[in-house]
Design a protein around this motif. Structure first.
Motif, PDB file in Angstrom:
ATOM      1  N   SER A 122     -11.996-128.750 -67.198  1.00 56.08           N
ATOM      2  CA  SER A 122     -11.441-129.023 -65.875  1.00 56.08           C
ATOM      3  C   SER A 122     -12.570-129.369 -64.920  1.00 56.08           C
ATOM      4  N   PRO A 124     -13.352-128.172 -61.387  1.00 60.11           N
ATOM      5  CA  PRO A 124     -12.958-127.273 -60.292  1.00 60.11           C
ATOM      6  C   PRO A 124     -13.159-127.877 -58.909  1.00 60.11           C
ATOM      7  N   ARG A 127     -10.040-129.953 -58.731  1.00 57.10           N
ATOM      8  CA  ARG A 127      -8.805-129.212 -59.033  1.00 57.10           C
ATOM      9  C   ARG A 127      -8.362-128.350 -57.857  1.00 57.10           C
ATOM     10  N   GLU A 128      -9.326-127.821 -57.116  1.00 52.56           N
ATOM     11  CA  GLU A 128      -9.002-126.878 -56.046  1.00 52.56           C
ATOM     12  C   GLU A 128      -8.921-127.513 -54.663  1.00 52.56           C
ATOM     13  N   ARG A 149      -2.694-130.323 -64.460  1.00 56.59           N
ATOM     14  CA  ARG A 149      -3.304-129.024 -64.149  1.00 56.59           C
ATOM     15  C   ARG A 149      -2.945-128.041 -65.268  1.00 56.59           C
ATOM     16  N   PRO A 151      -2.793-124.799 -67.289  1.00 60.28           N
ATOM     17  CA  PRO A 151      -2.947-123.412 -66.819  1.00 60.28           C
ATOM     18  C   PRO A 151      -4.281-122.800 -67.245  1.00 60.28           C
ATOM     19  N   ARG A 152      -5.019-122.259 -66.296  1.00 59.39           N
ATOM     20  CA  ARG A 152      -6.313-121.625 -66.563  1.00 59.39           C
ATOM     21  C   ARG A 152      -6.296-120.143 -66.195  1.00 59.39           C
ATOM     22  N   GLU A 153      -5.540-119.808 -65.151  1.00 60.00           N
ATOM     23  CA  GLU A 153      -5.578-118.431 -64.658  1.00 60.00           C
ATOM     24  C   GLU A 153      -5.063-117.450 -65.710  1.00 60.00           C
ATOM     25  N   THR A 154      -3.962-117.809 -66.338  1.00 59.06           N
ATOM     26  CA  THR A 154      -3.411-117.001 -67.428  1.00 59.06           C
ATOM     27  C   THR A 154      -3.241-117.914 -68.634  1.00 59.06           C
ATOM     28  N   GLY A 173      -6.434-122.772 -73.164  1.00 57.81           N
ATOM     29  CA  GLY A 173      -7.871-122.712 -72.935  1.00 57.81           C
ATOM     30  C   GLY A 173      -8.646-123.756 -73.708  1.00 57.81           C
ATOM     31  N   ASP A 177      -7.963-130.803 -68.724  1.00 60.84           N
ATOM     32  CA  ASP A 177      -7.099-131.380 -67.682  1.00 60.84           C
ATOM     33  C   ASP A 177      -7.034-132.892 -67.907  1.00 60.84           C
TER      34      ASP A 177
END
Length: 371
Positions: A122, A124, A127-128, A149, A151-154, A173, A177
């Motif tokens: 990704s 960042p 992305r953010e 996007r 999923p990275r957080e979970t 994981g 992206d």
């Protein structure tokens, strides 16, 4: 309603691997009473050619396995833009404004951005970016690539049950992206393919094993679009005698469907040959009519092992697989003479040896001689 599709890209002649994929889709859908969709995936404007497109139609037309519906992906651009925007609006994609001055990372050339360094999952810094700022920069005309996007957080696993290879899973994981749309707004392969599959209500996707890694990305897109996931099956690869993947660039005319047509193969015999590359009926019969192939075909009969096309690369006169020649000879020997006559006539006409009397007053003699 069962609907399958064959979606070739017109960037070269029709490959026998592509023809085999079409045959497997065709047999499957004819057995089940569904719809065969031919979709020309022609959004790669730099590489697509009219000659390649015609080669696809010529090759499939010679196989004599007609499709039911025909589409060109390039005519569906509004649908692709709507799909990218819908995923953006849900917050499941983001705009990447990375400057175009950097070199492309390995594996990311398709998306149109340019980077340096190793492959990445990704970005960042992009992305953010808050949605309001992203919208403002886009409205100001700053170029961007649209990225999914992931999923990275979970972390989670993307799972599906493949019709040939069984249960498959990959962690989010391990998925980058990936790009959905290039900086010129055109769709990448991932978005265009999935948006069209969803819109055309494709229920089953049967394609080559080399697309297996793409499937995890495509399932994320289907979920993001809020459409049902098609059922998927991946086919073993076709290999050359040296174990390399059969390639248009490397292996010459053995790879081209029209080369077999021009050499005098019977289309139904060639379909028989290609169908047996990676599939076999339960009773292990080899010489099969089209009706028998439809009756006997099943995804369960497809092997997980790659199939080899045997020929002698160093001997140009032995460019064709001996099994293809054998099956062709078997069909020639057993087909009704009335079915064979048009092929003989075509050969005689091409050689300047045809006499119109063979279809008139000497018809009986001509038929008897061929028999």
């Amino acid at each position: 309603m069962l609907r399958v599709r064959f979606a070739p890209s017109p960037t070269g002649f029709l490959h026998i691997g592509g023809a085999r994929t079409y045959i497997f889709n065709w047999l499957f859908v004819r057995q089940q009473g569904g719809t065969m969709v031919l979709r020309i995936d022609d959004t790669d404007l730099e590489r697509n050619t009219a000659a390649s497109r015609q080669s696809i139609f010529d090759g499939l037309g010679w196989l004599d396995l007609p499709w039911d519906e025909l589409y060109s992906q390039s005519e569906r651009a509004p649908l692709h833009r709507q799909a990218a925007q819908a995923i953006l609006d849900k917050g499941l994609a983001y705009r990447d404004f990375t400057p175009a001055a950097v070199e492309p990372a390995v594996g990311h050339e398709e998306s149109g951005e340019r980077r340096t360094g190793a492959p990445w999952l990704s970005n960042p810094g992009q992305r953010e970016i808050p949605p309001a700022e992203s919208n403002r920069r886009a409205a100001a005309g700053e170029p961007f690539v649209v990225r999914f996007r992931v999923p990275r957080e979970t972390l989670a696993e993307v799972r599906f049950d493949d019709g040939v290879y069984g249960p498959q899973a990959r962690s989010t994981g391990d998925i980058e992206d990936f790009a959905l749309a290039r900086s010129d707004g055109s769709p990448t392969y991932h978005l265009g393919s999935c948006a069209d599959d969803a819109d055309l209500r494709i229920s089953h996707i049967i394609r080559g094993q080399d697309h297996l890694t793409n499937t995890f990305k495509h399932l994320l897109i289907f979920d993001a679009l809020g459409v049902p996931r098609p059922q998927l099956a991946h086919l073993p690869l076709l290999l050359a005698p040296d174990g390399a993947k059969l390639s248009k660039r490397r292996h010459g005319k053995v790879v081209s469907v029209t080369a077999y047509r021009d050499a005098g193969f019977l289309p139904h015999a060639f379909v028989n040959f290609l169908a047996l590359l990676g599939w076999s009926p339960k009773d292990n019969r080899e010489v099969l009519t089209r009706a028998e192939m439809i009756e006997l075909f099943s995804l369960a009969g497809i092997s997980r092992n790659n199939a080899m096309v045997s020929y002698k690369e160093e001997e140009p006169e032995n460019w064709a697989d001996p099994k293809a020649l054998h099956l062709n000879s078997q069909h020639l020997r057993t087909m009704p003479v009335e079915d064979l006559l048009p092929y003989v006539e075509a050969e005689l006409r091409a050689s300047g040896l045809w006499n119109d009397a063979y279809s008139g007053e000497r018809r009986a003699w001509f038929t008897s001689t061929v028999d």
